[in-house]
Design a protein around this motif. Sequence first.
Motif, PDB file in Angstrom:
ATOM      1  N   ALA A 137       4.472  -1.260  -0.908  1.00  0.00           N
ATOM      2  CA  ALA A 137       3.746  -0.030  -0.580  1.00  0.00           C
ATOM      3  C   ALA A 137       3.908   0.310   0.894  1.00  0.00           C
ATOM      4  CB  ALA A 137       2.269  -0.209  -0.897  1.00  0.00           C
ATOM      5  N   LYS A 176       7.274   2.107   1.118  1.00  0.00           N
ATOM      6  CA  LYS A 176       7.114   3.432   0.502  1.00  0.00           C
ATOM      7  C   LYS A 176       6.325   4.366   1.428  1.00  0.00           C
ATOM      8  CE  LYS A 176       3.994   3.662  -2.797  1.00  0.00           C
ATOM      9  NZ  LYS A 176       3.269   3.605  -4.091  1.00  0.00           N
ATOM     10  N   SER A 177       5.206   3.866   1.960  1.00  0.00           N
ATOM     11  CA  SER A 177       4.351   4.714   2.797  1.00  0.00           C
ATOM     12  C   SER A 177       5.042   5.072   4.098  1.00  0.00           C
ATOM     13  CB  SER A 177       3.039   3.992   3.103  1.00  0.00           C
ATOM     14  OG  SER A 177       2.411   3.634   1.906  1.00  0.00           O
ATOM     15  N   PRO A 206       5.096  -0.661  -9.892  1.00  0.00           N
ATOM     16  CA  PRO A 206       4.056   0.128  -9.221  1.00  0.00           C
ATOM     17  C   PRO A 206       3.446  -0.642  -8.050  1.00  0.00           C
ATOM     18  CG  PRO A 206       3.677   0.014 -11.595  1.00  0.00           C
ATOM     19  CD  PRO A 206       4.784  -0.942 -11.296  1.00  0.00           C
ATOM     20  N   ARG A 257       0.609  -0.144  -4.505  1.00  0.00           N
ATOM     21  CA  ARG A 257      -0.605   0.627  -4.199  1.00  0.00           C
ATOM     22  C   ARG A 257      -0.246   2.053  -3.763  1.00  0.00           C
ATOM     23  NH1 ARG A 257      -3.145  -3.538  -0.252  1.00  0.00           N
ATOM     24  NH2 ARG A 257      -2.032  -4.848  -1.723  1.00  0.00           N
ATOM     25  N   ASP A 258      -1.056   3.011  -4.236  1.00  0.00           N
ATOM     26  CA  ASP A 258      -0.715   4.427  -4.018  1.00  0.00           C
ATOM     27  C   ASP A 258      -1.752   5.138  -3.150  1.00  0.00           C
ATOM     28  OD1 ASP A 258      -2.877   4.536  -5.687  1.00  0.00           O
ATOM     29  OD2 ASP A 258      -1.922   5.754  -7.249  1.00  0.00           O
ATOM     30  N   GLU A 260      -0.390   8.222  -1.245  1.00  0.00           N
ATOM     31  CA  GLU A 260      -0.230   9.396  -2.102  1.00  0.00           C
ATOM     32  C   GLU A 260      -1.591  10.060  -2.340  1.00  0.00           C
ATOM     33  OE1 GLU A 260       1.153   6.443  -2.268  1.00  0.00           O
ATOM     34  OE2 GLU A 260       2.594   6.237  -3.888  1.00  0.00           O
ATOM     35  N   ARG A 261      -2.593   9.237  -2.675  1.00  0.00           N
ATOM     36  CA  ARG A 261      -3.912   9.799  -2.982  1.00  0.00           C
ATOM     37  C   ARG A 261      -4.527  10.475  -1.759  1.00  0.00           C
ATOM     38  NH1 ARG A 261      -6.871   7.281  -7.646  1.00  0.00           N
ATOM     39  NH2 ARG A 261      -5.293   6.088  -8.752  1.00  0.00           N
ATOM     40  N   GLN A 278       4.790  13.221  -8.005  1.00  0.00           N
ATOM     41  CA  GLN A 278       4.967  11.876  -8.564  1.00  0.00           C
ATOM     42  C   GLN A 278       5.542  12.017  -9.964  1.00  0.00           C
ATOM     43  OE1 GLN A 278       0.874  11.035  -7.344  1.00  0.00           O
ATOM     44  NE2 GLN A 278       1.525   8.895  -7.081  1.00  0.00           N
ATOM     45  N   ASN A 326       8.426   6.489 -11.607  1.00  0.00           N
ATOM     46  CA  ASN A 326       8.312   5.544 -10.486  1.00  0.00           C
ATOM     47  C   ASN A 326       8.755   6.177  -9.164  1.00  0.00           C
ATOM     48  OD1 ASN A 326      11.032   5.764 -10.889  1.00  0.00           O
ATOM     49  ND2 ASN A 326      11.450   3.577 -10.567  1.00  0.00           N
ATOM     50  N   VAL A 370       8.272   9.003  -6.014  1.00  0.00           N
ATOM     51  CA  VAL A 370       7.346   9.867  -5.287  1.00  0.00           C
ATOM     52  C   VAL A 370       8.162  10.683  -4.283  1.00  0.00           C
ATOM     53  CG1 VAL A 370       6.789   8.009  -3.664  1.00  0.00           C
ATOM     54  CG2 VAL A 370       5.253   9.897  -3.868  1.00  0.00           C
ATOM     55  N   THR A 387      -3.563   0.388  -9.100  1.00  0.00           N
ATOM     56  CA  THR A 387      -2.461  -0.356  -8.474  1.00  0.00           C
ATOM     57  C   THR A 387      -2.943  -1.601  -7.727  1.00  0.00           C
ATOM     58  OG1 THR A 387      -2.618   0.993  -6.449  1.00  0.00           O
ATOM     59  CG2 THR A 387      -1.063   1.733  -8.143  1.00  0.00           C
TER      60      THR A 387
END
Length: 737
Positions: A471, A474-475, A495, A497-498, A501-502, A513, A516, A518, A565
């Motif tokens: 994550a 990704k972040s 997956p 932690r998102d 995104e949230r 999204q 898989n 984003v 997640t």
Amino acid sequence: MSFNAEQVLIIGLGLIGGSLAKALKGGHFCRTVYGYDRDPDEMAKAVTMQVIDAAAIELESAVRAADVVVLAVPVKVMEQVLEQIAPWVRDETLITDVGSTKANLVDAAQRIFGRLPENFVPGHPIAGSEKSGVEAADASLFERHKVILTPGAETSALATRSIARMWQSTGAEVLQMEVGRHDEVLAATSHLPHLLAFSLVDTLAKDEENRDIFRYAAGGFRDFTRIAASDPTMWHDVSVANRDAILSQLDRYVEGLAVLRQAIAESESQTMLGIFTRAKAAREHFSRILTSTSYSQNMNNNNVVFRALPGGSVSGSIRVPGDKSISHRSIMLGSLADGITEVTGFLEGEDSLATLQAFRDMGVVIEGPHQGEVKIYGVGLHGLQAPPGPLYVGNSGTSIRLLSGLLAAQAFDTELSGDESLSKRPMERVAKPLRAMGAVIESAEGGRPPLKIKGGQRLKGIDYDMPMASAQVKSCLMLAGLYAEGDTSVSEPAPTRDHTERMLKGFGYDVEQQGNKVTVRSGGTLKAGAIDVPADISSATFFLVAAAITPGSDLTLEHVGINPTRIGIINILRLMGTDLELLNEREVGGEPVADIRVRYAPLKGIQVPEDQVPLAIDEFPALFIAAACAEGETVVTGAEELRVKESDRIQSMVDGLKALGADIEGTPDGAIIRGGRLQGGEVFSHGDHRIAMSFAVASLCAEGEIKINDCANVATSFPGFIELAQQVGIKVVKEED
Ligand code: S3P
């Protein structure tokens, strides 16, 4: 080779000379302390008060006989005295001084001796008091104070070591600095505040109404101006001797004051709050360094030890601190938003505070944290400013990785550094895809921190297939994507932690999204709002496991984030047989939350499903403890990421559990653990907060005391852990070695 001092001669018996004499007299550095002062009365007083062993009535013979000569006269006469004694100094005699400026004396010594004598070690004790004279001499004046030595290239190493030993014998901590740097640092930290205090009192005292002003002057005035009662001649001499460095610090100060003046005149609240909150944070950080109460860079070298006794119980209802991942992101996105973001439940742990400080350093005004409340005055996506120096993020992997994405897209250069543990962790996982976007990033050997990030690059979106389920990676790329040309997409192999995104969506930013994958694109804005940070499920885990392994337990953890997640721990504990209920499920600010009730039920070993691994990635140290207390075998696979966390968590747990007599084998990507009872023993957390807390919980199913070393880093994610653990019935205490 070693140096033995029979006789030390101190020339100048004021506060510093007298205190040094007194401290040396009571110690083992030399046999006899002689003192000389041009005022015979002071010398006589020093003998009567037993500050020195004997007075040096005749300076020449005293200098000739001395093994060490300490010049403790005012800065202005230092040169004169050095010139006077120079012909009498033997080749092997060491000379040092206590002056608060160094370049002037080094120049003088060079002139007098024709070169810098190899036995001359300039020194400066950072200690003092507004009192002066031999009556104020205090043998403990230097205890736990710093003494700076400024030897040059010509100075002999033995001389420097010997003078260092002299100061250490008084209880001081000795450091070395280059002469010019010393004068610069002292101009800022000592000379400037003294001059300001003198000037303020002088200004107020000129006032017609000064009597009233002084009569009503309370704590603030007293605290700020105490040092205005210092020795005027000394400060005159210091101002002359260190003129250039002092002037440049005074100019900086006047500039800063002008900004504050303008802010007050124009009622610019944000500028005022910016100055005050940054100063408050810096001052608090500084106090922690001074008292060494906090984990901070190279400062707290004490070994924090947890001692956990067997036989505790687990019951009650508690709320653990705020979610670390969400806390980091609340500061980042709140800073980049337009408007004010108010955060509640913020984790006041060292990791999230490191992120907060980094944004303050980049000019964001942030009030708090105070009891979990933080108010962030967002500067917008393009409002960050160049920080004054490298951004130090301590132990925090989330800070360095997420920030690197954001910083790669800024107009200014930055450097990100961290503590010993962070400096060993891999950063190529973010640097590589960022470079593919056009970022310019340099790392240390092996792709480790520090990271040097070049500003002013135009980033391009990429479509990135992440090789690991992370994550943080990704972040990082999503944050860079907020600035990149075109779409930035990241696909994850499982997956993770998102929260980014949230929260982006919560701030009104468009995030796509699909399966898989984003995707974000630049050009949007973030709209500030309120963020309620739920309790951290990763911190709750230690208590979930505590209850799961202790017969008779019944524990409720309140307001815990149960983002899908992050709930691997709940799924895995249930598979092992734990009686676990989610109560009062609700959604708070885009994140699902529940109270979790756990009651003891016998645990059995399982094969941990690999799809649960990323969903429980931070929970494995505690899960290993549950497995060691379960009946049968637990097998963990697909968890090689554990090897690059705050420590190699597979190795740390295998070593620790083996020390407690457990039947465990490490594998490249996990472990095989056969449950049974644990014995007492000594384990090491390797500076890893989650390892430390896991072994504290292990005591519940151990037969003897567990001593856990190196626990200071628990403060990174879980301040107050020991108190909460005691509250529910775990018999653990904290000690400092
Ligand atoms: C985190 C992601 C995880 C986790 C870390 C926090 C985050 O790291 O271990 O404690 O806040 O994004 P990875 O992304 O390296 O798995």
